[in-house]
Structures are given as C-alpha cells and as structure tokens.
Write an enzyme that holds these catalytic residues in place. Structure first.
Site, PDB file in Angstrom:
ATOM      1  N   SER A  13     -15.408 -15.798  -7.104  1.00  0.00           N
ATOM      2  CA  SER A  13     -15.827 -15.498  -8.478  1.00  0.00           C
ATOM      3  C   SER A  13     -15.695 -14.000  -8.762  1.00  0.00           C
ATOM      4  O   SER A  13     -15.749 -13.595  -9.920  1.00  0.00           O
ATOM      5  CB  SER A  13     -17.278 -15.904  -8.658  1.00  0.00           C
ATOM      6  OG  SER A  13     -18.083 -15.161  -7.748  1.00  0.00           O
ATOM      7  N   GLY A  45     -22.708 -18.514  -9.907  1.00  0.00           N
ATOM      8  CA  GLY A  45     -23.999 -19.074  -9.475  1.00  0.00           C
ATOM      9  C   GLY A  45     -24.857 -19.594 -10.611  1.00  0.00           C
ATOM     10  O   GLY A  45     -25.733 -20.430 -10.410  1.00  0.00           O
ATOM     11  N   CYS A  75     -15.897 -18.706  -1.489  1.00  0.00           N
ATOM     12  CA  CYS A  75     -17.040 -18.719  -2.390  1.00  0.00           C
ATOM     13  C   CYS A  75     -17.800 -20.024  -2.164  1.00  0.00           C
ATOM     14  O   CYS A  75     -17.230 -21.110  -2.324  1.00  0.00           O
ATOM     15  CB  CYS A  75     -16.515 -18.653  -3.830  1.00  0.00           C
ATOM     16  SG  CYS A  75     -17.802 -18.779  -5.082  1.00  0.00           S
ATOM     17  N   CYS A 186     -23.751 -16.723   0.408  1.00  0.00           N
ATOM     18  CA  CYS A 186     -22.899 -16.298  -0.705  1.00  0.00           C
ATOM     19  C   CYS A 186     -22.032 -15.183  -0.148  1.00  0.00           C
ATOM     20  O   CYS A 186     -22.527 -14.300   0.570  1.00  0.00           O
ATOM     21  CB  CYS A 186     -23.767 -15.792  -1.854  1.00  0.00           C
ATOM     22  SG  CYS A 186     -22.850 -14.879  -3.123  1.00  0.00           S
ATOM     23  N   HIS A 188     -20.727 -12.649  -1.340  1.00  0.00           N
ATOM     24  CA  HIS A 188     -21.022 -11.269  -1.750  1.00  0.00           C
ATOM     25  C   HIS A 188     -22.014 -10.598  -0.781  1.00  0.00           C
ATOM     26  O   HIS A 188     -21.990  -9.377  -0.613  1.00  0.00           O
ATOM     27  CB  HIS A 188     -21.641 -11.237  -3.149  1.00  0.00           C
ATOM     28  CG  HIS A 188     -20.656 -11.407  -4.277  1.00  0.00           C
ATOM     29  ND1 HIS A 188     -20.049 -12.604  -4.568  1.00  0.00           N
ATOM     30  CD2 HIS A 188     -20.192 -10.515  -5.200  1.00  0.00           C
ATOM     31  CE1 HIS A 188     -19.253 -12.453  -5.629  1.00  0.00           C
ATOM     32  NE2 HIS A 188     -19.317 -11.195  -6.027  1.00  0.00           N
TER      33      HIS A 188
HETATM   34  N1  DGL Z   1     -19.529 -15.283  -3.928  1.00  0.00           N
HETATM   35  C1  DGL Z   1     -19.979 -16.514  -4.422  1.00  0.00           C
HETATM   36  C2  DGL Z   1     -20.559 -17.426  -3.363  1.00  0.00           C
HETATM   37  O1  DGL Z   1     -20.178 -17.365  -2.226  1.00  0.00           O
HETATM   38  C3  DGL Z   1     -20.684 -16.655  -5.725  1.00  0.00           C
HETATM   39  C4  DGL Z   1     -21.244 -15.534  -6.448  1.00  0.00           C
HETATM   40  C5  DGL Z   1     -21.448 -15.845  -7.916  1.00  0.00           C
HETATM   41  O2  DGL Z   1     -20.476 -15.722  -8.642  1.00  0.00           O
HETATM   42  O3  DGL Z   1     -22.560 -16.245  -8.317  1.00  0.00           O
HETATM   43  O4  DGL Z   1     -21.381 -18.264  -3.642  1.00  0.00           O
END
Ligand code: DGL
Length: 265
Positions: A13, A45, A75, A186, A188
């Site tokens: 994302s 999310g 993701c 996640c 991130h």
């Molecule tokens: N990086 C994403 C994940 O692994 C989602 C982050 C998002 O866009 O809310 O869930």
C-alpha cells in the site's frame, strides 16, 4: 512461458513493502525487482476488502504487462483481502502473500502470551481468525490495531516524539498483558524496530515475516526453474501518489536513492 531473467513484481500500500524487498534482494541478489507503492491509496488498513481487491487487480495487471514472472504481496492487509482473488485470476503465476507470524511466535513464547501489532483490516479478517484457530490454541494472543503508524512511516518519520508516544500507547498494553513475543503484522512496522527496542525489554522477541516471504519466493522459483542467473537490473519503483514523495524517503527506507515513476494504468 516466463523467462528466468524476467523481473519479480513486489507491491505494498506504500513504503512498508520495502522492508520485504530488502529481504528478497538479500536472498536473491540476481533477481530484477519492480516495486509498486500504492501510496495514493494508503492506508489499506482502513479500507474495505473490496476496495483493496480492485487496487490489487490493477497492480497485478501492471506487473503482468511488465512481464513479471512472479508477484509478491508485501502487505498483510492486501493479502487477507486479495490474494485468493488473484490466485483465481492467475492460477499459473507464482504469487506470494504474507500473514502475521503467529506460528513461529506461538512456538517461541515462554510466557504463553503473544502480542500482534497489525492494521485493523488484518486483525478483523476471517483469514487472521483462521490463522489463530490453526496455530494459537495453546497460547493467549493479544491483538493491537495501530492506526496512524503507517501514515508516519510513509512520511519518513521513524523516530519523532509524536510517533514515539503513539507507538508507546500501542505497545504498553501488550507488555502489561505479559507478552514476551511481539509480532509485527504489517510490513511498515519493521522500520520501527530501532524505536521499539528503546521501549521493549531486551528479552521480548520481535518477529516479522519478510525473510520467510523471500524464502517462499525462492522455493517457488526453484520449483519452476525460474531463478535468475543475473546480473540483476537496478530495482525500479512506481508510486500512485506523487513520485517525489517516494523518491524523498527511499534513501531512508531503502539503501539507495532510486528513480520513481508515476504508477497509472
Ligand atoms: N503494509 C501494510 C501491511 O502489511 C498495510 C499498511 C496500510 O496501508 O494500512 O498490512
């Protein structure tokens, strides 16, 4: 028939999947990598599964048009919403998704309490419930949605005071509940490891699945005789937001700067 030298498409994302891209590059240095940050639609999310599926269809089409021999959904939120749909659409295309590391965490915990930091979308999904049913029968799992973290990381903020306070508010209840193992559910969040290390006791294990995803990609490529022999072309980046935004955080979140193009179909 895909060629061994064809690239692998990796998406998220936003910038989170760069944590997975780094693991893929480490394990498979001969592979040429394409990366799409759907930052114009972040955070996933807080979006509906249907919305995310539509985005993923577009991104998969794009990778197909680029001749990608495989795709990684770097993701967790995109995986719970869309991996089944993509597998149906592209039954012969190697696709790797990701899910929170519940299985290894359940095996590793000594206190019997495991914490999961993830997006609301991931934690509310039936796929996550099924993961708990399958692997977490003998442990207690405490889940913590973390709205707001992704937006901070997208802007390249990995250590500001407001971020520290936000993260502290998410981690503290997990520690208070007795968690000795924290799952970063996640992609991130691995970028927050240094900050997390300042607020979590040293004997609390922090687990993510980037390296496991790279190994799974390797297995699929070996099975299909698709491993590249190299040399890899330089990684190429696209963003559905202003490309300049991704360019400006690449030196922080990726090990070098890169040329970012506008993602549009
Ligand atoms: N990086 C994403 C994940 O692994 C989602 C982050 C998002 O866009 O809310 O869930």
């Amino acid at each position: 028939m895909a060629e061994r030298s064809a690239p692998i498409g990796v998406m998220d994302s936003g910038v989170g999947g760069l944590s997975v891209l780094a693991e893929i590059q480490r394990l498979l240095p001969n592979e040429s990598l394409l990366y799409v940050a759907d930052s114009g639609h972040v955070p996933y999310g807080e979006k509906t599964p249907d919305y995310i599926r539509q985005r993923l269809r577009r991104i998969a089409e794009f990778f197909q048009a680029q001749g990608a021999k495989a795709m990684v959904l770097a993701c967790n939120t995109a995986t719970v919403a869309a991996v089944a749909d993509l597998r149906e659409l592209y039954p012969d295309w190697p696709l790797v998704g990701m899910e929170p590391a519940v299985k290894p965490a359940a095996a590793a915990t000594r206190s019997g309490v495991v914490g999961v930091l993830a997006t609301t979308g991931t934690l509310q999904s039936a796929k996550f419930a099924a993961l708990l049913d399958r692997f977490a029968n003998d442990v207690r799992v405490v889940t913590q949605p973390c709205p707001g973290l992704v937006e901070r990381i997208e802007s390249g903020d990995l250590d500001s005071e407001p971020l520290r306070q936000l993260l502290q508010g998410y981690v503290q209840p997990l520690l208070a509940a007795g968690c000795d193992t924290l799952i970063l559910g996640c992609t991130h969040y691995p970028f927050l490891r240094p900050l997390l290390a300042t607020m979590v006791p040293a004997d609390v294990a922090i687990i993510d699945t980037g390296a496991a995803v790279a190994r799974q990609m390797q297995r699929l490529l070996v099975e299909r005789n698709l491993l590249a022999e190299g040399p890899a072309r330089e990684a190429a980046f696209w963003s559905s937001a202003d490309p300049q935004l991704l360019s400006s955080v690449l030196p922080v979140l990726w090990h070098e700067s890169g040329n970012v193009q506008r993602f549009q179909l």
